[in-house]
Motif scaffolding. Structure first.
Motif, PDB file in Angstrom:
ATOM      1  N   SER A  37       6.373   1.219   3.354  1.00  0.00           N
ATOM      2  CA  SER A  37       5.670   1.448   2.094  1.00  0.00           C
ATOM      3  C   SER A  37       6.612   2.096   1.088  1.00  0.00           C
ATOM      4  N   PRO A  38       6.241   2.102  -0.192  1.00  0.00           N
ATOM      5  CA  PRO A  38       7.019   2.897  -1.143  1.00  0.00           C
ATOM      6  C   PRO A  38       6.956   4.380  -0.754  1.00  0.00           C
ATOM      7  N   ILE A  66      12.050  -3.379  -7.485  1.00  0.00           N
ATOM      8  CA  ILE A  66      11.676  -4.221  -8.610  1.00  0.00           C
ATOM      9  C   ILE A  66      12.503  -3.813  -9.820  1.00  0.00           C
ATOM     10  N   GLY A  92       9.539 -10.191 -10.374  1.00  0.00           N
ATOM     11  CA  GLY A  92       8.978  -8.955  -9.811  1.00  0.00           C
ATOM     12  C   GLY A  92       8.574  -9.099  -8.363  1.00  0.00           C
ATOM     13  N   CYS A  94       7.770  -9.079  -4.517  1.00  0.00           N
ATOM     14  CA  CYS A  94       7.279  -7.972  -3.707  1.00  0.00           C
ATOM     15  C   CYS A  94       7.983  -7.902  -2.359  1.00  0.00           C
ATOM     16  N   GLY A 122       9.611  -1.645  -1.223  1.00  0.00           N
ATOM     17  CA  GLY A 122       8.586  -0.810  -0.602  1.00  0.00           C
ATOM     18  C   GLY A 122       7.256  -1.537  -0.561  1.00  0.00           C
ATOM     19  N   ASN A 123       6.886  -2.000   0.636  1.00  0.00           N
ATOM     20  CA  ASN A 123       5.705  -2.853   0.761  1.00  0.00           C
ATOM     21  C   ASN A 123       5.475  -3.080   2.244  1.00  0.00           C
ATOM     22  N   LEU A 124       4.283  -2.782   2.713  1.00  0.00           N
ATOM     23  CA  LEU A 124       3.992  -2.885   4.147  1.00  0.00           C
ATOM     24  C   LEU A 124       3.436  -4.262   4.522  1.00  0.00           C
ATOM     25  N   VAL A 125       3.394  -5.171   3.545  1.00  0.00           N
ATOM     26  CA  VAL A 125       2.780  -6.474   3.821  1.00  0.00           C
ATOM     27  C   VAL A 125       3.810  -7.606   3.738  1.00  0.00           C
ATOM     28  N   TYR A 153      -2.084  -2.737   9.088  1.00  0.00           N
ATOM     29  CA  TYR A 153      -0.977  -3.609   8.659  1.00  0.00           C
ATOM     30  C   TYR A 153      -0.188  -4.030   9.899  1.00  0.00           C
TER      31      TYR A 153
ATOM     32  N   SER B  37      -0.266   2.405  -2.901  1.00  0.00           N
ATOM     33  CA  SER B  37       0.435   2.155  -1.639  1.00  0.00           C
ATOM     34  C   SER B  37      -0.504   2.412  -0.467  1.00  0.00           C
ATOM     35  N   ILE B 121      -5.998  -3.856  -1.316  1.00  0.00           N
ATOM     36  CA  ILE B 121      -5.029  -3.728  -0.217  1.00  0.00           C
ATOM     37  C   ILE B 121      -3.972  -2.690  -0.612  1.00  0.00           C
ATOM     38  N   GLY B 122      -3.545  -1.871   0.335  1.00  0.00           N
ATOM     39  CA  GLY B 122      -2.506  -0.881   0.052  1.00  0.00           C
ATOM     40  C   GLY B 122      -1.185  -1.555  -0.253  1.00  0.00           C
ATOM     41  N   ASN B 123      -0.819  -1.570  -1.519  1.00  0.00           N
ATOM     42  CA  ASN B 123       0.365  -2.326  -1.954  1.00  0.00           C
ATOM     43  C   ASN B 123       0.586  -2.004  -3.428  1.00  0.00           C
ATOM     44  N   LEU B 124       1.777  -1.561  -3.754  1.00  0.00           N
ATOM     45  CA  LEU B 124       2.068  -1.141  -5.124  1.00  0.00           C
ATOM     46  C   LEU B 124       2.627  -2.292  -5.976  1.00  0.00           C
ATOM     47  N   VAL B 125       2.652  -3.487  -5.414  1.00  0.00           N
ATOM     48  CA  VAL B 125       3.253  -4.604  -6.144  1.00  0.00           C
ATOM     49  C   VAL B 125       2.214  -5.682  -6.470  1.00  0.00           C
TER      50      VAL B 125
END
Lengths: 223, 223
Positions: A37-38, A66, A92, A94, A122-125, A153, B37, B121-125
């Motif tokens: 994650s971020p 990004i 941008g 992800c 930073g991204n858990l997906v 996740y 996130s 969904i937990g995701n900042l992008v």
């Protein structure tokens, strides 16, 4: 229809990842894809880790964000060869796709490296689904993020070769059960080695560094 | 080519978002899209917030996760009407697309609601790019994630109507400059209102709850 598009994108990525793999193998460099994650502490962990590897192990880092070159600036002081990848020029994105890694790996040059670390967006997906031709994937979770994240996740924990649980120095101030977090990691990936560390205080760094050194030695020995 | 596919997906999403907007307006429900996130504390914040809104404001929550119903279970005790969305059936999607929100909003039913919160969904992008027909977007950042996140993930802060800085109860234990974090948010979105809260201790919750109440009242008044 959407699924077909996704499949095509992933298939094209696989071809590009294979090309990367060939390039990395020809140059005998161990490549680690670091995902989280971020704000889980990838950059801080690398800052502390890389100073302990140099100069014996020659390290390069491709650091994905990004925007901004903050992380590259932080990492440059470790003596590693660092290149920032900004995905704002790729819409941008992800995650780091294989063709993006290829472009920057060639620009960085892997001929004089033993270890290349790719610090992913930073991204858990999304990064979990994109092969970049790496030798191993690491997923990092911070103790501030909640014990249930491996269950919520799961894919990123399933595809990872190792997991790092970071910021354990904050455990006294949190309602976070580190044992439960590790248990949840092993529920989705039973054999995954987990390193519990605090990058800030350098607690627990040694086993993870040892793992990295062994992996690099194995790859170089395979020459 | 990749950009065109992305454009087509976003255009299709926009049509579906417009359909959602019509449905939400017909039912006179204020819809908030909450993004952050993983582990920033969306669910905890909603748990603490929703108990203070009921029974005067009738609340529904659609809670998105790739897997598990953990969050829905936690939210159900607030008395809100809660429905879990698991995106593993949609290819493990990293965001809630408008058509997914539509399916679940119809299943939940908005006829008897004043406020619908969509916990993304937990995701900042990725969630930043997908309109779901909402009235407002909120982005949450936790103080454990680093002050630079608004600069590194600017889009989500640019599209958000408000920002919430969570876990300020942990500030004494972190090298985190809350002032700098807010400054960075305002660098990418100058007028954004920022609520500094600690969901766990309920510190600072009142202004954010007041904002929500006003927004709901405005929407109902617009009937």
């Amino acid at each position: 229809m959407e699924i077909n598009i996704q499949k095509n994108v992933l298939e094209a990525n696989e071809t590009e990842a294979d090309r990367n793999r060939k390039y990395f193998n020809e140059n005998n460099v161990f490549v680690l894809n670091m995902m989280s994650s971020p704000g889980s502490g990838k950059t801080e962990t690398l800052c502390k880790t890389l100073t302990k590897l140099a100069p014996k192990i020659r390290v390069g880092v491709l650091v994905g964000d990004i925007c901004t070159t903050n992380d590259a600036d932080r990492l440059a002081v470790t003596g590693a060869k660092v290149l920032q990848i900004n995905t704002d020029q790729f819409g941008g994105d992800c995650h780091l796709a294989a063709h993006v890694v290829e472009k920057y790996a060639l620009e960085l040059g892997c001929e004089d490296l033993d270890l290349l670390i790719v610090e992913n967006i930073g991204n858990l997906v999304c990064p979990a689904e994109f092969d970049i031709g790496e030798d191993a994937k690491a997923v990092m979770l911070s103790v501030t993020e909640g014990e249930d994240k491996p269950l919520k996740y799961p894919v990123i924990f399933q595809v990872a070769d190792i997991a790092i649980l970071n910021k354990i120095d904050l455990l006294p101030y949190l309602d976070f059960d580190a044992g439960l977090a590790v248990e949840n990691m092993k529920k989705v990936h039973p054999q995954i080695p987990v390193f519990e560390i605090a990058a800030k205080t350098e607690e627990g760094l040694e086993p993870w560094i040892q793992w990295l050194k062994e992996k690099v030695a194995q790859k170089i020995g395979r020459k």
